[in-house]
Enzyme design. Sequence first.
Site, PDB file in Angstrom:
ATOM      1  N   TYR A   1      22.337  88.940 -31.019  1.00  0.00           N
ATOM      2  CA  TYR A   1      21.288  89.979 -31.058  1.00  0.00           C
ATOM      3  C   TYR A   1      21.917  91.270 -31.021  1.00  0.00           C
ATOM      4  O   TYR A   1      22.433  91.553 -29.890  1.00  0.00           O
ATOM      5  CB  TYR A   1      20.043  89.875 -30.332  1.00  0.00           C
TER       6      TYR A   1
ATOM      7  N   TYR B   1       5.569  88.546 -24.015  1.00  0.00           N
ATOM      8  CA  TYR B   1       5.535  87.587 -23.147  1.00  0.00           C
ATOM      9  C   TYR B   1       5.516  88.348 -21.508  1.00  0.00           C
ATOM     10  O   TYR B   1       4.832  88.089 -20.935  1.00  0.00           O
ATOM     11  CB  TYR B   1       7.048  86.937 -23.297  1.00  0.00           C
TER      12      TYR B   1
ATOM     13  N   THR C   1       8.539  87.116 -13.572  1.00  0.00           N
ATOM     14  CA  THR C   1       9.765  87.379 -13.779  1.00  0.00           C
ATOM     15  C   THR C   1       9.918  88.823 -13.717  1.00  0.00           C
ATOM     16  O   THR C   1       8.990  89.802 -13.497  1.00  0.00           O
ATOM     17  CB  THR C   1       9.581  87.076 -15.688  1.00  0.00           C
ATOM     18  N   ASP C   2      11.083  89.290 -13.601  1.00  0.00           N
ATOM     19  CA  ASP C   2      11.562  90.730 -13.598  1.00  0.00           C
ATOM     20  C   ASP C   2      11.244  91.614 -14.944  1.00  0.00           C
ATOM     21  O   ASP C   2      11.186  92.800 -15.034  1.00  0.00           O
ATOM     22  CB  ASP C   2      13.198  90.834 -13.341  1.00  0.00           C
ATOM     23  N   GLU C   3      11.110  90.763 -16.175  1.00  0.00           N
ATOM     24  CA  GLU C   3      10.690  91.467 -16.992  1.00  0.00           C
ATOM     25  C   GLU C   3       9.206  92.460 -17.195  1.00  0.00           C
ATOM     26  O   GLU C   3       9.110  93.428 -18.128  1.00  0.00           O
ATOM     27  CB  GLU C   3      10.760  90.269 -18.636  1.00  0.00           C
TER      28      GLU C   3
ATOM     29  N   ALA D   1       4.054  78.151 -17.811  1.00  0.00           N
ATOM     30  CA  ALA D   1       3.673  79.436 -18.656  1.00  0.00           C
ATOM     31  C   ALA D   1       4.436  79.351 -19.909  1.00  0.00           C
ATOM     32  O   ALA D   1       5.208  78.331 -20.059  1.00  0.00           O
ATOM     33  CB  ALA D   1       4.372  80.680 -18.106  1.00  0.00           C
TER      34      ALA D   1
ATOM     35  N   LYS E   1       2.849  88.090 -18.639  1.00  0.00           N
ATOM     36  CA  LYS E   1       3.120  87.803 -17.324  1.00  0.00           C
ATOM     37  C   LYS E   1       2.603  88.976 -16.267  1.00  0.00           C
ATOM     38  O   LYS E   1       2.063  88.566 -15.274  1.00  0.00           O
ATOM     39  CB  LYS E   1       4.685  87.534 -17.068  1.00  0.00           C
TER      40      LYS E   1
ATOM     41  N   GLY F   1      12.245  95.340 -30.136  1.00  0.00           N
ATOM     42  CA  GLY F   1      11.890  96.015 -28.770  1.00  0.00           C
ATOM     43  C   GLY F   1      12.845  95.240 -27.646  1.00  0.00           C
ATOM     44  O   GLY F   1      12.318  95.258 -26.474  1.00  0.00           O
TER      45      GLY F   1
ATOM     46  N   ASP G   1       1.336  69.374 -15.588  1.00  0.00           N
ATOM     47  CA  ASP G   1       1.881  70.148 -16.985  1.00  0.00           C
ATOM     48  C   ASP G   1       1.247  69.458 -17.978  1.00  0.00           C
ATOM     49  O   ASP G   1       1.058  68.303 -18.032  1.00  0.00           O
ATOM     50  CB  ASP G   1       3.633  69.525 -16.432  1.00  0.00           C
TER      51      ASP G   1
HETATM   52  P1  NAD Z   1       9.890  76.677 -19.464  1.00  0.00           P
HETATM   53  O1  NAD Z   1       9.363  77.085 -20.883  1.00  0.00           O
HETATM   54  O2  NAD Z   1      11.101  75.793 -19.468  1.00  0.00           O
HETATM   55  O3  NAD Z   1       8.823  75.607 -18.655  1.00  0.00           O
HETATM   56  C1  NAD Z   1       7.158  75.721 -18.784  1.00  0.00           C
HETATM   57  C2  NAD Z   1       6.655  74.579 -18.576  1.00  0.00           C
HETATM   58  O4  NAD Z   1       4.921  74.856 -18.454  1.00  0.00           O
HETATM   59  C3  NAD Z   1       6.570  73.428 -19.349  1.00  0.00           C
HETATM   60  O5  NAD Z   1       7.020  72.164 -18.612  1.00  0.00           O
HETATM   61  C4  NAD Z   1       5.234  73.376 -20.212  1.00  0.00           C
HETATM   62  O6  NAD Z   1       4.904  72.046 -20.651  1.00  0.00           O
HETATM   63  C5  NAD Z   1       4.305  73.824 -19.190  1.00  0.00           C
HETATM   64  N1  NAD Z   1       3.361  74.467 -19.809  1.00  0.00           N
HETATM   65  C6  NAD Z   1       3.177  75.462 -20.497  1.00  0.00           C
HETATM   66  N2  NAD Z   1       1.825  75.707 -21.101  1.00  0.00           N
HETATM   67  C7  NAD Z   1       1.170  74.938 -20.295  1.00  0.00           C
HETATM   68  C8  NAD Z   1      -0.352  75.005 -19.912  1.00  0.00           C
HETATM   69  N3  NAD Z   1      -1.278  75.547 -20.691  1.00  0.00           N
HETATM   70  N4  NAD Z   1      -0.831  73.749 -18.915  1.00  0.00           N
HETATM   71  C9  NAD Z   1       0.132  73.201 -18.109  1.00  0.00           C
HETATM   72  N5  NAD Z   1       1.443  73.289 -18.543  1.00  0.00           N
HETATM   73  C10 NAD Z   1       2.106  74.105 -19.415  1.00  0.00           C
HETATM   74  O7  NAD Z   1       9.861  77.630 -18.468  1.00  0.00           O
HETATM   75  P2  NAD Z   1      10.626  78.151 -17.521  1.00  0.00           P
HETATM   76  O8  NAD Z   1      11.966  79.003 -17.735  1.00  0.00           O
HETATM   77  O9  NAD Z   1      10.963  77.100 -16.448  1.00  0.00           O
HETATM   78  O10 NAD Z   1       9.736  79.104 -16.421  1.00  0.00           O
HETATM   79  C11 NAD Z   1       8.848  78.747 -15.260  1.00  0.00           C
HETATM   80  C12 NAD Z   1       8.208  80.064 -15.009  1.00  0.00           C
HETATM   81  O11 NAD Z   1       9.257  80.757 -14.356  1.00  0.00           O
HETATM   82  C13 NAD Z   1       7.447  80.795 -15.805  1.00  0.00           C
HETATM   83  O12 NAD Z   1       6.468  81.087 -15.284  1.00  0.00           O
HETATM   84  C14 NAD Z   1       8.368  81.874 -16.158  1.00  0.00           C
HETATM   85  O13 NAD Z   1       7.635  82.915 -16.708  1.00  0.00           O
HETATM   86  C15 NAD Z   1       9.052  82.195 -15.003  1.00  0.00           C
HETATM   87  N6  NAD Z   1      10.327  82.973 -15.022  1.00  0.00           N
HETATM   88  C16 NAD Z   1      11.252  82.154 -15.775  1.00  0.00           C
HETATM   89  C17 NAD Z   1      12.574  82.880 -15.691  1.00  0.00           C
HETATM   90  C18 NAD Z   1      13.569  82.390 -16.671  1.00  0.00           C
HETATM   91  O14 NAD Z   1      14.723  82.822 -16.698  1.00  0.00           O
HETATM   92  N7  NAD Z   1      13.565  81.126 -17.385  1.00  0.00           N
HETATM   93  C19 NAD Z   1      12.723  83.950 -14.980  1.00  0.00           C
HETATM   94  C20 NAD Z   1      11.880  84.371 -14.060  1.00  0.00           C
HETATM   95  C21 NAD Z   1      10.429  83.925 -14.201  1.00  0.00           C
HETATM   96  P1  TYD Z   2      16.908  84.691 -23.470  1.00  0.00           P
HETATM   97  O1  TYD Z   2      17.638  83.554 -22.833  1.00  0.00           O
HETATM   98  O2  TYD Z   2      16.000  84.181 -24.725  1.00  0.00           O
HETATM   99  O3  TYD Z   2      16.212  85.298 -22.367  1.00  0.00           O
HETATM  100  P2  TYD Z   2      15.391  86.795 -21.883  1.00  0.00           P
HETATM  101  O4  TYD Z   2      14.997  87.305 -23.296  1.00  0.00           O
HETATM  102  O5  TYD Z   2      14.217  86.446 -21.372  1.00  0.00           O
HETATM  103  O6  TYD Z   2      16.173  87.530 -21.151  1.00  0.00           O
HETATM  104  O7  TYD Z   2      17.951  85.666 -23.801  1.00  0.00           O
HETATM  105  C1  TYD Z   2      18.990  86.277 -23.136  1.00  0.00           C
HETATM  106  C2  TYD Z   2      19.732  87.679 -23.541  1.00  0.00           C
HETATM  107  O8  TYD Z   2      20.334  87.043 -25.002  1.00  0.00           O
HETATM  108  C3  TYD Z   2      18.828  88.669 -24.489  1.00  0.00           C
HETATM  109  O9  TYD Z   2      19.149  89.753 -24.279  1.00  0.00           O
HETATM  110  C4  TYD Z   2      18.295  88.028 -25.912  1.00  0.00           C
HETATM  111  C5  TYD Z   2      19.979  87.621 -26.021  1.00  0.00           C
HETATM  112  N1  TYD Z   2      19.841  86.370 -26.990  1.00  0.00           N
HETATM  113  C6  TYD Z   2      21.012  86.481 -28.355  1.00  0.00           C
HETATM  114  O10 TYD Z   2      21.810  87.452 -28.386  1.00  0.00           O
HETATM  115  N2  TYD Z   2      20.841  85.479 -29.287  1.00  0.00           N
HETATM  116  C7  TYD Z   2      20.003  84.477 -28.991  1.00  0.00           C
HETATM  117  O11 TYD Z   2      20.036  83.546 -29.911  1.00  0.00           O
HETATM  118  C8  TYD Z   2      19.348  84.425 -27.822  1.00  0.00           C
HETATM  119  C9  TYD Z   2      18.240  83.349 -27.658  1.00  0.00           C
HETATM  120  C10 TYD Z   2      19.223  85.496 -26.811  1.00  0.00           C
END
Ligand code: NAD
Ligand code: TYD
Length: 377
Positions: free
Chosen positions: A240, A183, A134-136, A84, A187, A316, A34
């Site tokens: 939002y 984003y 991600t599903d996005e 990421a 991905k 968007g 990391d």
């Molecule tokens: P996060 O932002 O909390 O953590 C990302 C981690 O990656 C951090 O520890 C950061 O230091 C590390 N990192 C970033 N750039 C780096 C680099 N260049 N080299 C090494 N380490 C680096 O993210 P998260 O929410 O835990 O998501 C983790 C993964 O799961 C991502 O790939 C994300 O796309 C995927 N994902 C997240 C969600 C969600 O809801 N959070 C849902 C589906 C998939």
């Molecule tokens: P987020 O947690 O940023 O995840 P993602 O965009 O990956 O789904 O946001 C979840 C939902 O909440 C998304 O529809 C955007 C909305 N949102 C707000 O309305 N206000 C906020 O301050 C944030 C961070 C997100």
Amino acid sequence: MKNIIITGGAGFIGSHVVRLFVNKYPDYHIINVDKLTYAGNLANLKDIENKPNYTFVKADICDFETIMGIFKKYNVDGVIHLAAESHVDRSIKDPFTFAQTNVMGTLSMLQAAKLTWENLPEKWEGKRFYHISTDEVYGALEMTNPEGIKPPFTTKASSGKHHLAYGSKFFTEDLKYMPHSPYSASKASSDHFVRAFHDTYGMPTIVTNCSNNYGPYQFPEKLIPLFINNIRHRKPLPVYGKGENVRDWLYVEDHARAIDLIFHKGTIAETYNIGGFNEWKNIDIIKVVINTVDRLLGRKEGEDMNLITYVTDRAGHDMRYAIDSTKLQRELGWEPSLQFEEGIEKTVKWYLENQAWMDNITSGEYEKYYEEMYKNR
Ligand code: NAD
Ligand code: TYD
């Protein structure tokens, strides 16, 4: 002994995956790679940092030479790749960093794995490159049932663990990619590279696409931890648009359990969608969070509803995400363990009991970033 690199292990989901693997598999050696960006936090792993089967390496996945060195030094058998840039709002402001980390960083991990593994006598045998996505990447679904209906599921998820469905279509593994945000575009691109390494070189890869996660250790730029913290401090809650967008929420430990299962039992070259049939409109989730925080802080339930502040919509802004995880449930027998209400209760409790963790993050630089982010909304 299996040597497994988990990238992004100091982040939100990664820290749960590292904890699960380190505790459950004492004969594996888990190497957490990391860079510790703003989102990486070693405090997320305090409870396991001294375990003998755990090593932390501070490195940037984009730094190919260093990553090659890690593969050589630790004789790596498997990769679970989570590192990421992960926040949509940041990607709108700074798309370059997302392309760099998510695309080039993934490519650097793939190339290091390829150059290491293809030169071994056993080649790909027993190796695995598992990419977390991600599903996005699938884009946005239509909201054809604005009131929300109980869908007629025929899978195990129909056991009462699903919430409402706000449309008749779901994300299935065979859908075309249609990412909208920088984003999700980054991905999507990384997912394509992973599949290309299987198709071109025969690398044993797996990709999974998961819905929105929530739970402990999530960085408070994301909706749920941000709002819990703002309610605690009685700061405005920036919703939002109209708050009508729908997200499909999964408790982070259920995602980590799915990752464990798929890493060990998933079929090479397959894609699995991970989600718990748990769609919520943002505004409804926000109300649940307000009620829960108020109750747990000993305030009158709902008294902080007046913090809800409608702000300019995200550019968007995808309308609806909804995962169909039937394949994972049918083929590997995974199902989510928690009802959403239980998960939210656990999550809010955790943030309120771990205020020092939150305060460490929300002081200083992040505070400035947050002010800047909402200045113009
Ligand atoms: P996060 O932002 O909390 O953590 C990302 C981690 O990656 C951090 O520890 C950061 O230091 C590390 N990192 C970033 N750039 C780096 C680099 N260049 N080299 C090494 N380490 C680096 O993210 P998260 O929410 O835990 O998501 C983790 C993964 O799961 C991502 O790939 C994300 O796309 C995927 N994902 C997240 C969600 C969600 O809801 N959070 C849902 C589906 C998939
Ligand atoms: P987020 O947690 O940023 O995840 P993602 O965009 O990956 O789904 O946001 C979840 C939902 O909440 C998304 O529809 C955007 C909305 N949102 C707000 O309305 N206000 C906020 O301050 C944030 C961070 C997100």
